[in-house]
Structure formats: structure tokens, C-alpha cells
Design an enzyme around this catalytic site. Structure first.
Site, PDB file in Angstrom:
ATOM      1  N   CYS A 142       0.712  84.742  52.115  1.00 13.83           N
ATOM      2  CA  CYS A 142       0.347  84.272  53.454  1.00 13.83           C
ATOM      3  C   CYS A 142       0.331  85.459  54.410  1.00 13.83           C
ATOM      4  CB  CYS A 142       1.390  83.238  53.894  1.00 13.83           C
ATOM      5  SG  CYS A 142       1.203  82.609  55.576  1.00 13.83           S
ATOM      6  N   GLY A 143      -0.473  85.387  55.437  1.00 16.36           N
ATOM      7  CA  GLY A 143      -0.458  86.424  56.456  1.00 16.36           C
ATOM      8  C   GLY A 143       0.891  86.549  57.143  1.00 16.36           C
TER       9      GLY A 143
END
Length: 180
Positions: A35-36
Site C-alpha cells: 500500500c502507499g
């Protein structure tokens, strides 16, 4: 009913009672490796190391419900957390946090702290609005790295949406923890 009434599954498949954490402040987070927001592991680990002796337990729960961002096995997730971020706080077995298969713990957390996910969350809000419009305006966990703060008695105190960093939570912890 409080958080201490729940059992959870560890990464090795055994059951663990959250009652083992009674008397401690908990920060419960749904996490993901791809995930970012994954760099938040670093801040979560920093909170764990800095405040663990004062009564804080950070608990991570991997979830693959958001963009398939936690595709690995429990063993792969453990290795990633250890090697990439030197995580020493517990990262449990993978769970669902929404829907009919949601882990009972997360159903409880959501009902106790429905959250307020709006345009102030910027890009992430737009992403969720476009990819999961049915989630806006509900108690659902909207994305990875949603955090729930739980008091020593097992009561849910607050929900932090994904864009709130562990560093921003630090001020809320001080009054809840044992003196330094």
C-alpha cells in the site's frame, strides 16, 4: 462488551485472547504490505518502542480487502514486516475488516467508532469514492492503515482514518499512558 472479550488468530494460526492486553492501551491497525501507506509501519514501530514500557501495545492485522494490497501468506507477511521495517509488535493472521466475513473484533471496532472519512482525506478520499463509493458514509473501514485507539479497560476511544500518521497520534497517547 469490550475489545478484551475477543479472541484473535495469530500468524501461526493459534488463538490469542485480547484479554491478555487488559490494563494496556491498544492501537489496533489494519495493515498491508503493498500500500502507499505501508511506510506507516515505521511510525507504528516507533510508537511501540517508545511507549511500550509505558503501557502501549500496537497490534497489526493484515487485510487484503483494499486493492489486493496484502496478497501474501501469513508467513510472507511476517517476513516482510521483520525484514523491511524491523517490526517487533504483533502482526496477527490476515483478516477481513468489512462485510459478512469481517473479523468480529473489527465489526465491534467499527460499531464503536464509525469514523469520519471525508474530503479532508484528499487523494485517498477520491480514490475510495471512485473505487468503493458504497463505503462512503458508512462505518466501514475505508482503506489500509485505519487505526483504533483502545483504552486500558477495553473501550474504544477513537478511530483514526488511514491518512492520520502514527506521529499525529502521539499527542493523544500521552495522557493515557503510565508516566515516563
Amino acid at each position: 462488551m469490550g475489545v478484551h472479550d475477543f479472541d484473535v488468530t495469530t500468524a501461526d494460526g493459534t488463538s490469542r485472547r485480547l484479554a491478555d492486553h487488559a490494563g494496556r492501551v491498544l492501537l489496533i491497525v489494519n495493515v498491508a504490505s503493498k500500500c502507499g501507506l505501508t511506510p506507516q509501519y515505521e511510525g507504528l514501530e516507533a510508537l511501540h518502542r517508545e511507549f511500550g514500557a509505558r503501557g502501549l501495545d500496537v497490534l497489526g492485522f493484515p487485510c487484503n480487502q483494499f486493492g489486493g494490497q496484502e496478497p501474501g501468506t501469513d508467513a510472507e507477511i511476517q517476513e516482510f514486516c521483520s525484514v523491511t521495517f524491523d517490526v517487533t509488535f504483533p502482526v496477527f493472521g490476515k483478516v477481513d475488516v468489512n462485510g459478512p466475513g469481517a473479523a468480529p473484533l473489527f465489526a465491534h471496532l467499527r460499531s464503536e467508532a464509525p469514523g469520519d472519512f471525508g474530503p479532508a482525506n484528499g487523494f485517498l478520499y477520491e480514490h475510495v469514492k471512485n473505487s468503493r463509493p458504497e463505503a462512503i458514509g458508512t462505518d466501514e473501514v475505508k482503506w489500509n492503515f485505519t487505526k483504533f485507539l483502545v483504552g486500558r479497560d477495553g473501550g474504544v476511544l477513537r478511530r483514526y482514518e488511514p491518512t492520520v500518521t502514527p506521529e499525529e497520534i502521539r499527542a493523544d497517547l500521552d495522557g493515557l499512558l503510565l508516566p515516563a
